[in-house]
Structures are given as C-alpha cells and as structure tokens.
Scaffold this active site. Structure first.
Site, mmCIF file in Angstrom:
data_model
loop_
_atom_site.group_PDB
_atom_site.id
_atom_site.type_symbol
_atom_site.label_atom_id
_atom_site.label_comp_id
_atom_site.label_asym_id
_atom_site.label_seq_id
_atom_site.Cartn_x
_atom_site.Cartn_y
_atom_site.Cartn_z
ATOM 1 N N GLU A 198 -9.300 36.005 6.246
ATOM 2 C CA GLU A 198 -9.429 35.423 4.780
ATOM 3 C C GLU A 198 -10.956 35.117 4.857
ATOM 4 O O GLU A 198 -11.248 34.112 5.080
ATOM 5 C CB GLU A 198 -8.591 34.232 4.486
ATOM 6 C CG GLU A 198 -6.807 34.566 4.499
ATOM 7 C CD GLU A 198 -6.717 35.333 3.277
ATOM 8 O OE1 GLU A 198 -7.244 35.852 2.567
ATOM 9 O OE2 GLU A 198 -5.442 36.083 3.657
ATOM 10 N N CYS B 173 -14.910 29.900 -1.517
ATOM 11 C CA CYS B 173 -15.127 30.971 -1.125
ATOM 12 C C CYS B 173 -14.579 32.280 -2.188
ATOM 13 O O CYS B 173 -15.184 33.294 -2.215
ATOM 14 C CB CYS B 173 -14.122 31.660 0.250
ATOM 15 S SG CYS B 173 -12.589 31.723 -0.279
#
Length: 519
Positions: free
Chosen positions: A222, A256
């Site tokens: 991820e 993110c």
C-alpha cells in the site's frame, strides 16, 4: 495527561525466534476455528475502547493530531471495522460453490475453500499509525493467520500503545508487536513469512518486494502516489476549493491518498483561488498555527524534506508559506506552478502543499495527469458528468472520488489499494479477509461416477472421444467473424438446421390443427 507506555526496541534475539513461535502456533491449527478468531476480534475491540485516551494522547504527541481526527480516522475506524468483520466473518469464511461450465461438473461438487495463508508480517506507517497498523491485523486475525505487527518507529508513542493493547488483549502465541527501525525491520525480512503486508513509501516498498521475491513470499504493498485532482471549467469552484483544502489539511497533509497537485482549467484559476482563501479562513479563523484542529509534521526529518520542496519550487506562492521547525508547523500553502519538473510536482509532498497547474482544456489535463504519474493511488475529478466520465475512461488509478478528496478511501467496506507504482493488492472490509486468505479449489469425485470417467482412460478410442465431446464440449453463441448470433443461432447450432426445420414445421402444423378445431 495520561501516562503512556515507553517505546523500546525489540532485541534482535527475540526477532530471530518470534517467527518460529508464531508459525508453530499456526501449524497447531489454533487459529483455524471461527470462534477463536471472533474472540480475538472482540477482545481487540474492547481493548481499543478501554485505551481510547491513551491512543488519543499518543497520536497528539506523535503528530499533533487533533482529538477529533484521531477518533475519526484511527479509533472509530478500527472499532467499526472489527464490528463489521465479526458480524460477517462466518459468511466470508464459508465455502463457495464454483460456477459451472457444464452440468456434468456438478457431480464433482467443485467449491472454493478459504484457507489462511499462514504467518504474516505487517509493517505499518506513521501517518495514521493506529489505522494503518491494526487495520491489516484485523484482516489477518479474521482470515485465521498468526501475525507479527511492526509499527512505524516514526510514531513511537502510538507504537508503544499498540504493543500494550495487543499484548493485553490477544493470544500472545499467535499475535505480537515488535518494535524497531531499519535494523529490526531488516532482521524480520530475513525470515520466511507466508505473507508480507507493507504500508509506506514506494522506495521501501521496492526493497521489501525484492526481499520477498527471494523466498516467493506474497506481498501486498500500500504505497503513495503523485495523485492528481482535475478541475474543469464546469466545476463548482467553492465546492472544489473546500473539499480539496480539507483533503490537504487533514493530518497536515500527511495522507498518501490526498491530491499531490491540481490541474485546473485556466478560466477557473482565479475563482478557485478566491474560494480557497475564503475556505482557509473558515477552517482556521485564527490561522492554522493557533488552531487546535491542525496537526503537525511528524518529525524534523520530514519537516526538512517538505521545506526543501517548497524552497526549491520555481512556482509562485499565492497563499500560505509560513513555517516553524521548532513547532514542526507548515502552513497550508497554495503554489501556482508552470513546470512539470518543479520540485512540487515530480515528488510526493506528503504535506500541506497545494500546487496548481493551469491548463487550456480537459484533454491537456488528462495528458499531464497520465504523464506525471500514470498509476496514482487516487484521482479526483471535479466537473459535470460527461467530463468526469471522460477523465475516468482515459486514466488509471487505485481509486477515484468524483467531486471530492479521497472519499472512496473513507468507506471501510470499499476495497482500498493501488495499482502499478502506487501499490498492489487491496484490503478493508471483505478485502481484508481475502488479502490474508488463499482461495483453495476443491473437488470430490464419488466412486459411483467411475463409469462416466471411463472415457478418460487409455486406450483412447473414437467412441471414447465422442463420449468426451458430448460430456464437455460447449456450443458457441458467436460466428467466425466474432459476431454474436443470438438465441436463434444458438438454437440452430444446438439442434442442427434440419432438426430445427422439422421442429418449426411441427409447431406450424400443430398451430394449424388447433385453429381448425376451434372453428
């Protein structure tokens, strides 16, 4: 102020043996019963609830995170995820019947069994230290895996609290938290795992993927990405400004999936900037620095990295720009940029920087978005339906939030993950169970069916070949040019032209006779 547990690096001797201990527990089949998994999940829920004050204080010390944001993005997220998972776990874990390609396959009871992958290594991130660490752990527990959690050392207070929570609530022979930095992480990666789940930067993700490849260990990555937002000339400037500013000020931009830059139609630049200034004053009436609702950069190293990007930009700062290293404070800063090689565009800021690039039209925006990062983690188009549909059709990304900033990432039951350089694999909701599971294909061949299977055994004969064709050969519903021939063509292929003609004549005669009888 509550007293937090200390952060202490785990000894290398402990690291060397912990994998063997957890693997032995897995091979004892301790984690396989659904009831065991449910008990672990439920205990973790109450541990989170009972330690909510510790979690809030830890996130405040590590990131200056407001209590509201800690509840919204850390505590309630994980607790709700546990409740959802334990309610649905039996259904997720149940065997699935396989789709049939032919009727004869039903005799073999084909099914898909959900098996745990084994012992997992989970490496968390610093920006949402609780959610991005315990979220994957919830999936590992649900799937029936044993697991080691290695939180980010950059959020040491949250890491220490998680170690306390896991040690006090979960079975220590199956789940543990280990602490450390690069040496400890490297030592863990030297061991053989059945699954590695990593959340963090692409650079470290590359290292982990290479290390996992040495032992053919499956990996979920991820990662981040230079995520584009696109504002068309038909977008609502206030809506875009309000939502994108929120996306870049939550957690001081250390998200993110937030937009890294915004491509905006040249006609919308001035209206957008006006609205951005208004929204900033509405969010933080006394300024972001004095606001209790604005977080801080996690540490001095990350502060210097973000500062360097702003120092090196050739763009024009149109809003914000104030910094204070002693306080790890960086004001939300809007910068108008013209060069795609600018420091704010070529790298992920992971901070409260909002570069904008004026474009002539939507086609140019799409071209630049694909050029800067062709597989970002998120994509955020603002405009009418036709424009948004065009953006989605001509780009790629891990996820999309239309007319918003990463709302798709805020839904716990929606699978979340990247594509290409923004990551591989997905989790959350049912996907969290699946990412730690193996879909194991199973069939059962009864003894009584041996006469049907006789055709597969040598010696091979024409009779056996014809028998096999009848058993498994399907009739196409398309012609040699690849065109669909519809149900009529399918029926013709099934019965044959002559048989179909006979059937049509028979139906016609029957209808004629019925009509005569009524007369």
């Amino acid at each position: 102020m509550v007293e937090l547990p200390p952060f202490e690096h785990t000894s290398l001797d402990t690291l060397a043996t912990v994998g063997d201990t957890l693997r032995a527990s897995f091979l004892s089949h301790k984690t396989r019963p659904i009831e065991f998994r449910l008990v672990q999940l439920r205990k973790l829920y109450w541990a989170l609830k009972d330690n909510a004050e510790l979690i809030t204080e830890a996130c405040k010390l590590d990131l200056g995170k407001p209590s509201f944001e800690t509840y919204l993005t850390e505590l309630s997220w994980c607790m709700n995820d546990i409740i959802f998972m334990q309610k649905n776990l039996a259904r997720f874990a149940a065997d699935e019947s396989a789709p049939d390609i032919s009727f004869s396959n039903k005799f073999f009871a084909p099914k898909i069994r959900k098996d745990p992958l084994g012992t997992a290594l989970i490496i968390g991130a610093f920006n949402f230290p609780i959610q991005l660490s315990l979220g994957p752990l919830i999936g590992a527990i649900s799937a029936g895996c044993t697991a080691v959690l290695k939180p980010s050392e950059a959020s040491p207070h949250a890491a220490a609290v998680m170690q306390k929570i896991v040690a006090e609530s979960l079975d220590p022979s199956c789940y543990t938290v280990l602490q450390g930095a690069v040496p400890e992480t490297s030592a863990l990666l030297d061991q053989k795992w059945d699954k590695i789940f990593y959340t963090g930067s692409a650079n470290v993700g590359t290292i982990i993927a290479k290390k996992a490849a040495e032992t053919l260990t499956p990996v979920t990555l991820e990662l981040g990405g230079r995520n584009p937002a696109i504002i068309t000339k038909h977008a609502d400037p206030r809506l875009a400004a309000r939502r994108l500013l929120w996306a870049k000020t939550l957690n001081a931009g250390q998200v993110c999936v937030s937009q890294n830059f915004t491509l905006i139609d040249k006609e919308m630049v001035d209206p957008f900037l006006r609205e951005m200034k208004i929204c900033l004053s509405e969010f933080y009436p006394e300024g972001a620095r004095k606001s209790p609702d604005y977080a801080r950069i996690v540490n001095a190293r990350q502060f210097q990295r973000v500062k360097k990007m702003l120092d090196e930009t050739s763009g024009n700062i149109v809003l914000g720009g104030t910094m204070d290293e002693a306080d790890l404070f960086i004001e939300p800063t809007v910068v108008q940029v013209t060069d795609l090689n600018d420091s704010l565009i070529k790298d992920e800021s992971f901070g409260p920087l909002l570069p904008i690039i004026a474009v002539d039209d939507l086609d140019e925006a799409i071209k630049i978005a694909n050029q800067v990062h062709d597989t970002p983690l998120g994509l955020y188009p603002f405009g009418n339906k036709a424009e948004v549909d065009k953006v989605i059709a001509q780009t790629r990304s891990g996820g999309v939030s239309i007319n918003d900033g990463y709302f798709h990432a805020s839904i716990p039951t929606l699978a979340f993950g990247g594509v290409g350089t923004s990551g591989s694999g997905a989790y959350r909701g049912k996907a969290s169970f699946e990412v730690f599971s193996h879909r194991r294909s199973v069939t059962s061949t009864p003894a009584w069916i041996e006469s049907m299977l006789d055709a597969r055994y040598p010696p091979y004969t024409l009779k056996k070949g014809n028998q096999l064709k009848k058993m498994q050969e399907l009739t196409p519903d398309f012609d040699r040019q690849g065109r669909s021939i519809g149900w009529g063509g399918w029926l013709m292929g099934l019965l044959g032209v002559k048989s179909l003609a006979v059937a049509v004549v028979a139906i016609g005669i029957r209808l004629y006779l019925q009509r005569r009888s009524r007369l």
